[in-house]
Design a protein around this motif. Structure first.
Motif, PDB file in Angstrom:
ATOM      1  N   LEU A  13       0.936  -1.286  -0.213  1.00 11.56           N
ATOM      2  CA  LEU A  13      -0.088  -0.034  -0.337  1.00 11.56           C
ATOM      3  C   LEU A  13       0.189   1.135  -0.071  1.00 11.56           C
ATOM      4  O   LEU A  13       0.178   2.496  -0.703  1.00 11.56           O
ATOM      5  N   LEU A  14       2.117   1.488   0.705  1.00 10.78           N
ATOM      6  CA  LEU A  14       2.512   2.238   1.633  1.00 10.78           C
ATOM      7  C   LEU A  14       3.419   3.139  -0.625  1.00 10.78           C
ATOM      8  O   LEU A  14       3.389   3.409  -0.894  1.00 10.78           O
ATOM      9  N   ALA A  15       3.769   1.727  -1.292  1.00 14.69           N
ATOM     10  CA  ALA A  15       4.499   1.357  -2.154  1.00 14.69           C
ATOM     11  C   ALA A  15       3.763   2.201  -3.969  1.00 14.69           C
ATOM     12  O   ALA A  15       3.903   3.295  -4.288  1.00 14.69           O
ATOM     13  N   ILE A  16       2.143   1.699  -3.713  1.00 13.61           N
ATOM     14  CA  ILE A  16       1.284   2.173  -4.936  1.00 13.61           C
ATOM     15  C   ILE A  16       0.777   4.145  -3.763  1.00 13.61           C
ATOM     16  O   ILE A  16       0.381   4.809  -5.192  1.00 13.61           O
ATOM     17  N   LEU A  18       3.144   5.834  -2.834  1.00 11.58           N
ATOM     18  CA  LEU A  18       4.249   6.635  -3.246  1.00 11.58           C
ATOM     19  C   LEU A  18       4.474   6.852  -4.604  1.00 11.58           C
ATOM     20  O   LEU A  18       5.020   7.459  -5.194  1.00 11.58           O
ATOM     21  N   PHE A  19       4.084   5.683  -5.324  1.00  8.28           N
ATOM     22  CA  PHE A  19       4.082   5.983  -7.404  1.00  8.28           C
ATOM     23  C   PHE A  19       2.906   6.709  -6.891  1.00  8.28           C
ATOM     24  O   PHE A  19       3.521   7.231  -8.093  1.00  8.28           O
ATOM     25  N   THR A  20       2.030   6.994  -6.687  1.00 10.34           N
ATOM     26  CA  THR A  20       0.634   7.698  -6.525  1.00 10.34           C
ATOM     27  C   THR A  20       1.426   9.259  -6.786  1.00 10.34           C
ATOM     28  O   THR A  20       1.138   9.560  -7.895  1.00 10.34           O
ATOM     29  N   ALA A  21       1.857   8.661  -6.199  1.00 11.47           N
ATOM     30  CA  ALA A  21       2.080  10.335  -5.264  1.00 11.47           C
ATOM     31  C   ALA A  21       3.153  11.205  -6.518  1.00 11.47           C
ATOM     32  O   ALA A  21       3.058  12.557  -6.981  1.00 11.47           O
ATOM     33  N   GLY A  22       3.536  10.683  -6.612  1.00 12.41           N
ATOM     34  CA  GLY A  22       5.261  10.781  -7.634  1.00 12.41           C
ATOM     35  C   GLY A  22       4.122  11.064  -9.573  1.00 12.41           C
ATOM     36  O   GLY A  22       4.525  11.744  -9.794  1.00 12.41           O
ATOM     37  N   HIS A  23       3.072  10.440  -9.700  1.00 12.79           N
ATOM     38  CA  HIS A  23       2.598  10.838 -10.651  1.00 12.79           C
ATOM     39  C   HIS A  23       2.202  12.202 -10.824  1.00 12.79           C
ATOM     40  O   HIS A  23       2.097  12.695 -11.558  1.00 12.79           O
ATOM     41  N   ALA A  24       1.249  12.003  -9.649  1.00 12.59           N
ATOM     42  CA  ALA A  24       1.180  14.035  -9.357  1.00 12.59           C
ATOM     43  C   ALA A  24       2.367  15.334  -9.294  1.00 12.59           C
ATOM     44  O   ALA A  24       2.004  16.325 -10.105  1.00 12.59           O
ATOM     45  N   LEU A  25       3.207  14.346  -8.049  1.00 15.32           N
ATOM     46  CA  LEU A  25       4.604  15.241  -9.087  1.00 15.32           C
ATOM     47  C   LEU A  25       5.145  15.861 -10.193  1.00 15.32           C
ATOM     48  O   LEU A  25       4.488  16.613 -10.249  1.00 15.32           O
ATOM     49  N   LEU A  26       4.682  14.267 -10.768  1.00 13.48           N
ATOM     50  CA  LEU A  26       5.013  15.313 -12.197  1.00 13.48           C
ATOM     51  C   LEU A  26       3.961  15.380 -13.265  1.00 13.48           C
ATOM     52  O   LEU A  26       4.837  15.827 -14.084  1.00 13.48           O
ATOM     53  N   ASN A  27       3.031  15.115 -13.331  1.00  9.88           N
ATOM     54  CA  ASN A  27       2.284  15.568 -14.463  1.00  9.88           C
ATOM     55  C   ASN A  27       0.893  16.877 -14.038  1.00  9.88           C
ATOM     56  O   ASN A  27       0.303  17.018 -14.363  1.00  9.88           O
ATOM     57  N   LEU A  40      -2.635  13.266   0.053  1.00  7.94           N
ATOM     58  CA  LEU A  40      -3.569  12.770   0.703  1.00  7.94           C
ATOM     59  C   LEU A  40      -3.286  11.257   0.297  1.00  7.94           C
ATOM     60  O   LEU A  40      -3.583  10.375   1.175  1.00  7.94           O
ATOM     61  N   CYS A  41      -3.006  11.017  -0.656  1.00  4.74           N
ATOM     62  CA  CYS A  41      -2.006   9.741  -1.266  1.00  4.74           C
ATOM     63  C   CYS A  41      -0.937   9.015  -0.324  1.00  4.74           C
ATOM     64  O   CYS A  41      -0.838   7.797  -0.246  1.00  4.74           O
ATOM     65  N   ILE A  42      -0.125  10.263   0.276  1.00  2.00           N
ATOM     66  CA  ILE A  42       0.585   8.911   1.955  1.00  2.00           C
ATOM     67  C   ILE A  42       0.104   9.173   2.174  1.00  2.00           C
ATOM     68  O   ILE A  42       0.408   8.098   3.546  1.00  2.00           O
ATOM     69  N   ILE A  43      -0.502   9.804   3.277  1.00  2.00           N
ATOM     70  CA  ILE A  43      -1.759   9.426   4.499  1.00  2.00           C
ATOM     71  C   ILE A  43      -3.391   9.084   4.596  1.00  2.00           C
ATOM     72  O   ILE A  43      -3.436   7.782   5.397  1.00  2.00           O
ATOM     73  N   LEU A  44      -3.115   8.484   3.594  1.00  7.37           N
ATOM     74  CA  LEU A  44      -4.039   7.338   3.083  1.00  7.37           C
ATOM     75  C   LEU A  44      -4.067   6.329   1.588  1.00  7.37           C
ATOM     76  O   LEU A  44      -4.385   6.830   0.369  1.00  7.37           O
ATOM     77  N   PRO A  45      -2.910   5.721   1.771  1.00  6.31           N
ATOM     78  CA  PRO A  45      -2.282   4.947   0.903  1.00  6.31           C
ATOM     79  C   PRO A  45      -2.871   4.065   0.085  1.00  6.31           C
ATOM     80  O   PRO A  45      -2.736   3.855  -0.834  1.00  6.31           O
TER      81      PRO A  45
END
Length: 470
Positions: A13-16, A18-27, A40-45
């Motif tokens: 869940l943490l990996a998912i 972090l991956f989603t947070a990275g997508h938001a950061l890049l896009n 939101l993705c880090i607090i509620l993975p």
């Protein structure tokens, strides 16, 4: 085994997250939106990535770029960057940079106020057509005004004129029964722009065509903000839905640009390809008194062109910026540009409808106005009925007309068009119309917004949160 899976689940869940947070950061282009999704993705993975997948990914732009494409050539659309004897720069440089096109001659410019002036002019043009009539509208109501237009199109078909009609798939549903059945019954070739269907499922309310066009024989074109329907018969005081609006009739080389835009939409709607190169009907008249440029905007490759055009021409203003729009929910960069223009001594005035047909848009607008009023801008409400006109006047030679409102839906989600007009005479004519409307409008005072009740302020702020979708 089961215990190891339980220990592994938080890591997954943490990996998912972090991956989603990275997508938001890049896009994500807005840092506040990016920060919000990342948190939101880090607090509620688990819930965060699901919500991001459903609401955070910009599918509108990716779908538009994938679906909307055109191979229609532009060879016939010859333009002139600097017509002899003109001094339109730097205002003309902005649109030239955005479109990579110079200017097209406009040999006639007529202002047509409300349906009382527009519809007779449209009917006369259709009745005189000998070769082709091309019509595109966001709303085409099935009422007296709409049926008159449909009957004139049917008569043109019987004379052997080629008639093609595009109506937006969502806009057509603003009237019942839908106009499509009446057009088909009259043997008029008709398509819907991104129709809403259950099978296959296509219920997207975005990607709408808000463009309004009527082109007759390649010799004259009508464009602006008016749809087709009885609501635009503003002199009928008993009409509860009456709307004040402005439309325009153009002649000259700019008609070729507008016709090219229509054919692009036609080939997209019909999923067909042009069988022959586009050939215009007009030439650039070297001694034209008015010069013009088409600006297409949409969530495909034309994304942000109108927004960037507004930023550029307002930034280049030296004496005045006059705006009339029915929905005013500008981006933060436009707000900053308007304030900057005011601070350097440019007259900035904005006319808005005091009565709006979409109350949520009006509430959100009131929340937006505070920053501009605090900076000292002159913003006024026009009296009822609802005013749907869209105009931008900059200095003494620049006028922008077209279909776009100054809100996120027009500038980000819709397919829109604008026409730049470079002419002292056109600017003066449009300015007289604008000045008369401004004289009848009431100036908004910052105290009025500050003195709103707490429930009203909460309501307006909540509506403002949803302003990208209004």
């Amino acid at each position: 085994m089961r215990e190891s899976l339980i220990w592994l689940l938080p890591i997954v869940l943490l990996a998912i997250g972090l991956f989603t947070a990275g997508h938001a950061l890049l896009n994500k282009r807005d840092p506040k939106a990016a920060f919000g999704w990342i948190a939101l993705c880090i607090i509620l993975p688990l819930a965060g990535p699901i919500l991001y997948y459903l609401f955070g990914i910009n599918r509108v732009r990716s779908r538009a770029q994938k679906d909307y494409s055109s191979t229609l050539n532009r060879d016939a659309l010859t333009t002139i960057p600097d017509p002899a004897g003109t001094t339109f720069r730097p205002l003309s440089t902005v649109g030239e940079s955005l479109t990579q096109k110079g200017l097209s001659a406009c040999t006639q410019f007529d202002m047509l106020e409300n349906g009382e002036q527009l519809y007779p002019a449209m009917l006369q043009a259709i009745d005189s057509a000998q070769h082709r009539v091309l019509l595109a509208s966001y709303i085409f109501d099935h009422n007296n005004s709409g049926i008159k237009i449909a009957d004139a199109l049917a008569a043109a078909v019987r004379r052997g004129v080629k008639v093609k009609v595009i109506v937006d798939g969502l806009g057509e549903m603003m009237s019942w029964p839908r106009i499509g059945g009446a057009l088909k019954d009259r043997n008029i070739e008709f398509v819907r722009f991104n129709p809403l269907t259950l099978i296959p499922p296509s219920l997207n309310i975005n990607l709408r065509s808000h463009r309004k066009l009527l082109i007759v024989d390649g010799r004259c074109a009508f464009t602006g903000g008016q749809n087709i329907g009885d609501r635009h018969l503003a002199e009928r005081l008993e009409n509860p839905d009456r709307v004040l609006d402005m439309h325009f009739r153009l002649q000259g080389k700019i008609v070729d640009d507008l016709e090219w835009a229509f054919w692009q939409d036609w080939y997209y709607c019909t999923k067909s390809r042009p069988t022959e190169p586009f050939v215009g009907s007009n030439t650039n008249t070297a001694d034209a008194q008015t010069w013009s440029r088409l600006i297409l905007d949409g969530p495909n490759k034309h994304l942000d062109k109108l927004n960037n055009l507004l930023l550029g021409v307002i930034s280049a203003a030296r004496s005045r910026v006059l705006i009339m729009t029915p929905y005013f929910l500008p981006t933060f960069d436009i707000i900053g540009t308007l304030i900057a223009a005011h601070l350097r001594g440019v007259q900035v005035q904005i006319l808005l409808p005091g009565h709006n047909n979409i109350m949520a848009a009006h509430w959100a607008m009131q929340n937006t106005l505070r920053q501009l009023l605090e900076a000292g801008l002159d913003i006024r409400y026009q009296p009822a009925p609802f005013v749907h006109s869209k105009l931008l006047i900059v200095d003494d030679c620049y006028t922008l007309i077209g279909s776009a409102n100054m809100d996120p839906r027009s500038l980000r989600l819709n397919y829109e068009l604008g026409v730049e007009l470079f002419s002292d005479e056109v600017n003066a004519r449009v300015s007289r119309y604008y000045t008369a409307k401004a004289a009848a409008a009431s100036r908004i005072r910052i105290e009025e917004l500050r003195n709103r009740s707490l429930p009203s302020r909460l309501r307006d702020s909540l509506a403002w949160l949803f302003s990208p979708y209004l």
